[in-house]
Design an enzyme around this catalytic site. Structure first.
Site, short mmCIF file in Angstrom:
data_model
loop_
_atom_site.label_atom_id
_atom_site.label_comp_id
_atom_site.label_asym_id
_atom_site.label_seq_id
_atom_site.Cartn_x
_atom_site.Cartn_y
_atom_site.Cartn_z
N ASN A 92 112.50 40.87 153.70
CA ASN A 92 113.26 41.30 152.52
C ASN A 92 112.35 42.19 151.68
O ASN A 92 111.44 41.69 151.03
CB ASN A 92 113.71 40.05 151.74
N LYS A 141 113.08 43.77 149.06
CA LYS A 141 113.44 43.78 147.63
C LYS A 141 113.48 45.24 147.13
O LYS A 141 113.90 46.11 147.90
CB LYS A 141 112.47 42.89 146.84
N HIS A 171 120.67 35.49 147.17
CA HIS A 171 119.22 35.34 146.95
C HIS A 171 118.99 34.86 145.52
O HIS A 171 119.73 35.23 144.60
CB HIS A 171 118.53 36.69 147.18
N GLU A 200 117.05 35.73 143.32
CA GLU A 200 116.92 36.81 142.32
C GLU A 200 118.30 37.34 141.91
O GLU A 200 118.51 37.71 140.75
CB GLU A 200 115.99 37.91 142.87
N GLU A 254 114.79 28.78 150.27
CA GLU A 254 113.73 29.47 149.51
C GLU A 254 113.53 28.75 148.17
O GLU A 254 114.27 29.01 147.21
CB GLU A 254 114.12 30.92 149.23
N GLY A 294 107.02 34.65 145.65
CA GLY A 294 106.15 35.62 144.99
C GLY A 294 105.01 35.01 144.20
O GLY A 294 104.36 35.69 143.40
N SER A 318 106.39 32.97 149.77
CA SER A 318 104.95 33.17 149.97
C SER A 318 104.52 32.96 151.42
O SER A 318 103.45 32.42 151.70
CB SER A 318 104.15 32.27 149.02
P1 13P Z 1 107.69 36.34 148.97
O1 13P Z 1 107.46 36.21 150.45
O2 13P Z 1 107.13 37.61 148.38
O3 13P Z 1 107.27 35.08 148.24
O4 13P Z 1 109.28 36.46 148.75
C1 13P Z 1 110.11 35.52 149.32
C2 13P Z 1 111.51 35.98 149.19
O5 13P Z 1 112.11 35.92 148.13
C3 13P Z 1 112.14 36.56 150.39
O6 13P Z 1 113.52 36.68 150.21
#
Ligand code: 13P
Length: 266
Positions: A13, A15, A103, A105, A175, A181, A221
């Protein structure tokens, strides 16, 4: 325990990173580095921003790069007066195979409701793409011992009313929000516990066959260093990778960590 029959799915992903030129370089780099044996036992998807999709599609098809095209979100309508939105029909026309739905976010920063998650999931299925339905608890919910209740509520809201065949075809991404992150990944044991709980909940909603077929990813992560520990767990069928998917080399190292020999716990 015997190795799982479910084929792992490792998804990147991106983002809101990589414009279409950077996408071109990253996907070309993936294609140059990726050997047939790297993807012999694993499905791989990349989820660039919308503006990169056409470039990515053209390159993947022209060079026969063994990764599926994914998107990060879509609207639940096929067309209409929804300024700024992208429809599932548009994604399907571009050869998108997997779409992230709900997601954290989207849920937290853009107020995506459980109802919108459910409607989007159905819209993605309607266009014969595979939703990757994201669920996960906050740090506060975890501290209060509410992880399972949160996951069950999110899954029930998203999947209620779908039939067992539809549910079998889904990917669920666990997740935990506190792991995204932060560099603070879940332990492999915690990831396994949560992914197993997701599978059991699917069993309650759709029966044992659906529970056995659905693929459950861990995300938060993930790095080339810790990927193998998650993939060795029996109920973790893949990974949803954010930051470490932006570089072709580190993403491929994560893909390579899914070799079947590492999928059985000693
Ligand atoms: P990270 O791997 O940067 O922690 O992000 C995870 C994520 O939200 C993938 O959708």
């Amino acid at each position: 325990m015997a190795p799982s029959a479910r084929r792992p799915l490792v998804s990147g992903n991106w983002k809101m990173h990589h414009d279409h030129i950077e996408a071109l370089h990253t996907i070309r780099d993936l294609g140059l580095r990726c050997k047939p044996e790297d993807v012999a036992h694993v499905d791989v998807s990349v989820h660039p921003p919308f503006t990169d999709l056409r470039t990515a599609q053209t390159l993947i098809e022209a060079e026969r790069i063994p990764v599926a095209l994914g998107a990060q979100h879509c609207n639940d309508h096929d067309r209409g007066a929804y300024t700024g939105e992208v429809s599932p029909q548009m994604l399907a026309r571009l050869g998108v195979r997997y779409v992230l739905v709900g997601h954290s976010e989207r849920r937290q920063l853009f107020a995506m409701s459980d109802e919108a998650v459910a409607a989007t999931l159905r819209a993605v299925l309607r266009h014969e793409m595979t939703p990757i339905c994201c669920v996960g608890e906050t740090a506060e919910e975890r501290a209060a011992g509410h992880t399972d209740a949160r996951l069950a509520a999110q899954l029930t809201a998203a999947l209620d009313g779908l039939d067992a065949v539809q549910i079998s075809s889904l990917v669920i991404a666990y997740e935990p929000i506190w792991a995204i992150g932060t560099g603070n990944a879940a332990t492999a044991v915690d990831a396994e516990d949560a992914c197993l709980f997701v599978r059991q909940t699917i069993g309650e909603l759709a029966g044992a066959e659906a529970a056995a077929s659905v693929r459950v990813q861990y995300g938060g992560s993930v790095t080339a260093e810790n990927a193998g520990s998650f993939l060795a767990e029996p109920d973790v069928d893949g990974l949803l990778v954010g930051g470490a998917s932006l570089d072709a080399g580190s993403f491929l190292d994560i893909v390579r960590a899914s070799r079947p020999v590492q999928r059985t716990r000693g």
